[in-house]
Design a protein around this motif. Structure first.
Motif, PDB file in Angstrom:
ATOM      1  N   MET A 155      63.023  36.831 -13.559  1.00  9.79           N
ATOM      2  CA  MET A 155      62.229  35.889 -14.330  1.00  9.79           C
ATOM      3  C   MET A 155      61.136  36.646 -15.084  1.00  9.79           C
ATOM      4  O   MET A 155      60.389  37.417 -14.478  1.00  9.79           O
ATOM      5  CB  MET A 155      61.578  34.826 -13.422  1.00  9.79           C
ATOM      6  CG  MET A 155      60.805  33.758 -14.199  1.00  9.79           C
ATOM      7  SD  MET A 155      59.848  32.638 -13.118  1.00  9.79           S
ATOM      8  CE  MET A 155      61.174  31.879 -12.185  1.00  9.79           C
ATOM      9  N   THR A 204      63.177  26.107  -9.103  1.00  6.96           N
ATOM     10  CA  THR A 204      64.636  26.266  -9.102  1.00  6.96           C
ATOM     11  C   THR A 204      65.378  25.382  -8.110  1.00  6.96           C
ATOM     12  O   THR A 204      66.578  25.163  -8.270  1.00  6.96           O
ATOM     13  CB  THR A 204      65.005  27.728  -8.779  1.00  6.96           C
ATOM     14  OG1 THR A 204      64.649  28.017  -7.416  1.00  6.96           O
ATOM     15  CG2 THR A 204      64.290  28.693  -9.712  1.00  6.96           C
ATOM     16  N   MET A 351      66.615  35.352 -16.591  1.00  5.12           N
ATOM     17  CA  MET A 351      66.524  33.910 -16.786  1.00  5.12           C
ATOM     18  C   MET A 351      66.447  33.575 -18.272  1.00  5.12           C
ATOM     19  O   MET A 351      65.566  34.055 -18.978  1.00  5.12           O
ATOM     20  CB  MET A 351      65.269  33.376 -16.088  1.00  5.12           C
ATOM     21  CG  MET A 351      65.088  31.872 -16.195  1.00  5.12           C
ATOM     22  SD  MET A 351      63.385  31.361 -15.838  1.00  5.12           S
ATOM     23  CE  MET A 351      62.579  31.808 -17.400  1.00  5.12           C
ATOM     24  N   PRO A 362      61.655  28.229 -19.267  1.00  2.00           N
ATOM     25  CA  PRO A 362      63.098  28.186 -19.006  1.00  2.00           C
ATOM     26  C   PRO A 362      63.802  27.242 -19.980  1.00  2.00           C
ATOM     27  O   PRO A 362      63.243  26.233 -20.394  1.00  2.00           O
ATOM     28  CB  PRO A 362      63.183  27.654 -17.566  1.00  2.00           C
ATOM     29  CG  PRO A 362      61.829  27.828 -16.993  1.00  2.00           C
ATOM     30  CD  PRO A 362      60.865  27.738 -18.129  1.00  2.00           C
ATOM     31  N   ALA A 366      68.884  28.153 -18.353  1.00  3.84           N
ATOM     32  CA  ALA A 366      68.267  28.611 -17.106  1.00  3.84           C
ATOM     33  C   ALA A 366      68.585  27.649 -15.970  1.00  3.84           C
ATOM     34  O   ALA A 366      68.910  28.074 -14.851  1.00  3.84           O
ATOM     35  CB  ALA A 366      66.758  28.742 -17.281  1.00  3.84           C
TER      36      ALA A 366
END
Length: 538
Positions: A155, A204, A351, A362, A366
């Protein structure tokens, strides 16, 4: 969104990119400097693979270095420990597969702390000495349940996220949730690596089993212990311009083993690779990582007891881990699991992200990548059979209230990068819920960014059962129900996959790794970095 090829400088005072000569002068800012928008230039992401190298070396080799109980205990004492998760949100472990196996997720964190003389010498940037450390490197290592493949998702340090409330168990200090979105690397300053873990899980929905954090110290000597890692450039390169910018890397065209200071230069090089962006530097770092893994599996020189002992000393002093990895034995057991994966089944990705002012966020790609990790789908596309959507989702034990007692807010998230918001969707779906008996369902007129898929969010564990009941009534799959601090109650966000009609049809699962993830296979020995003509020599 396509990344610009224009080379920009990092104006952040809190995370200068150590090792390149253009890092000394950076302007000020307040505590909210990591937030959205603004006219700031895009920050650089450096030093990732250097710390990743330390972690891989430590995990793969520590267990073979001990000689006797006293030495073993000495190595154990070297390892620093910290709490795994400082947040309130505990993501359920994935459901075991038919063989009773579960995936393993390890978050690798690289701290930029300048807290020792060694770290200051390696990190540079005197203006940051003694400052709150930042998690400038964040990589999730996912080992599949059947141990056949491994995925790595990195990330960017400047990704905008909501940092959740974190509580430091040592002194009871509470770090409140961030006001708005801030850069993800700030999470380390909210009580330690356990808050970085909490931030990842919040974003996530992936259950994280362990973390390993590494600082600057000892990494270069460990790179030496490997004996050289082959890297390739398609032309002569010298990473230095007329203003002194660059890492100083100087190599002739072709493949060369690098170690020590030269390995450090390779990992930090931005000026000279491709368009001079962080994306190019990340590509070079992934190439180094893949090559290093192959070397570790093949290099017989690492059988030397002396080299292994020195490596073990350096590695254990550089590591901070959670209690589940706090001995050499536990690290060795982990290394045994990791060694089961052949290089050709290792996939390294970044990502997918897009710019928001000077930072990134994101993208829909992603979320697809995160879903594939949650569902234990191999990123190399070589699973023997596709796993059905939601197969790895553990259903909550929280009972749902009666339908008529569940308050639901419905929001319209149908806008995309290419299509405007579909009008009236929140009202239509809210009315549909009312017809189904959810008398407290209401439309929320808030303007939202796009949601690729229709989702149901809930803020706390006591509302999970209600959220799942709402999803069930509309045919929304379980893996689209997620906990989030972005909502205050059960919230249904109508996504771009439901722009019309009253019957929701879940889209077919897209189980292909997005191209925007820049995937690199661990067995690719042909990868070669393109040299920017402005940084070549003859």
């Amino acid at each position: 969104m396509t990344r610009s090829s224009v080379q920009v400088e990092d104006a952040r005072p809190d995370a200068p990119d150590a090792g390149e000569q253009d890092d000394a002068a950076e302007s000020g800012g307040d505590g909210e400097s990591g937030g959205e928008g603004g006219g700031r230039v895009r920050p650089r992401r450096g030093r990732r693979a250097l710390r990743w190298t330390a972690v891989i070396l430590a995990v793969l080799l520590l267990g073979t270095a001990g000689a006797g109980y006293l030495y073993y205990q000495h190595l154990n004492d070297n390892i620093k420990k910290d709490v795994l998760n400082l947040g309130d949100h505990k993501v359920a472990e994935p459901t075991p597969n038919a063989a009773g196996q579960t995936p393993l997720n390890i978050l690798v964190i690289g701290s930029d702390a300048r807290d020792t003389e060694e770290n200051r010498e390696l990190g540079g940037a005197r203006e940051t000495f003694g400052s709150t450390p930042l998690a400038d490197v964040q990589m999730l290592v996912h080992l599949s349940a059947d141990r056949s493949n491994m995925s790595v998702v990195s990330m960017p340090r400047d990704t905008l996220v909501k940092i959740p409330k974190c509580t430091d168990p040592d002194d009871g200090k509470v770090y409140p949730a961030s006001r708005g979105r801030v850069m993800t690397n700030q999470s380390l300053g909210h009580g330690g690596p356990g808050c970085t873990v909490a931030t990842w899980q919040e974003l996530t929905g992936i259950h994280i089993d362990h973390f390993v954090m590494v600082d600057f110290a000892g990494v270069v000597s460990m790179a030496d212990a490997v004996g050289g890692v082959p890297v390739c450039v398609d032309a002569n390169i010298h990473s230095r311009d007329g203003q002194g910018h660059g890492s100083g890397l100087k190599l002739e065209k072709g493949t060369h083993p690098v170690k020590g200071e030269q390995a450090l230069q390779w990992l930090r090089t931005r000026y000279g690779f491709e368009d001079g962006s962080d994306l190019a530097r990340a590509k070079a770092q992934h190439m180094y990582m893949s090559s290093m893994v192959r070397v570790l599996r093949e290099n017989a020189t690492l059988s030397s007891p002396g080299k292994l002992r020195r490596l073990a000393e350096e590695a254990t002093r550089a590591l901070t881990v959670d209690p589940g990895l706090d001995t050499v034995k536990k690290l060795y057991d982990l290394s045994t699991e990791l060694r089961k994966v052949e290089p050709e089944r290792i996939t390294m990705t970044t990502m997918p992200n897009r710019y928001v002012g000077a930072r990134v966020e994101p993208t829909e790609d992603a979320e697809r990548l995160f879903r594939m990790v949650r569902e234990d789908i191999a990123l190399d596309g070589k699973d023997p059979e596709k796993k059905p959507a939601g197969a790895q989702t553990k259903v909550s034990d929280d009972p749902a209230a009666e339908d008529g007692e569940i308050a639901v807010q419905v929001r319209n998230g149908t806008r995309t990068d290419t299509r405007s918001q579909a009008p009236g969707r929140a009202g239509t779906v809210a009315a549909l819920l009312v017809d189904k008996g959810f008398a407290k369902a209401v439309a929320d007129p808030s303007v939202l960014p796009s949601e690729d898929r229709t989702v149901v969010r809930y803020p706390s564990a006591d509302l999970e059962g209600d959220a799942r009941r709402v999803a069930e009534s509309l045919g929304i799959p379980p893996d689209s129900v997620r906990r989030s601090t972005d909502v205050s109650g059960v919230t249904l966000i109508v996504g771009a996959d439901w722009r019309e009609g009253t019957a929701y049809e879940p889209p077919a699962a897209d189980d292909e790794t997005p191209e925007s993830a820049e995937a690199l296979n661990g067995a690719d020995e042909e990868a070669c970095m393109h040299v920017n003509p402005a940084f070549t020599w003859s």
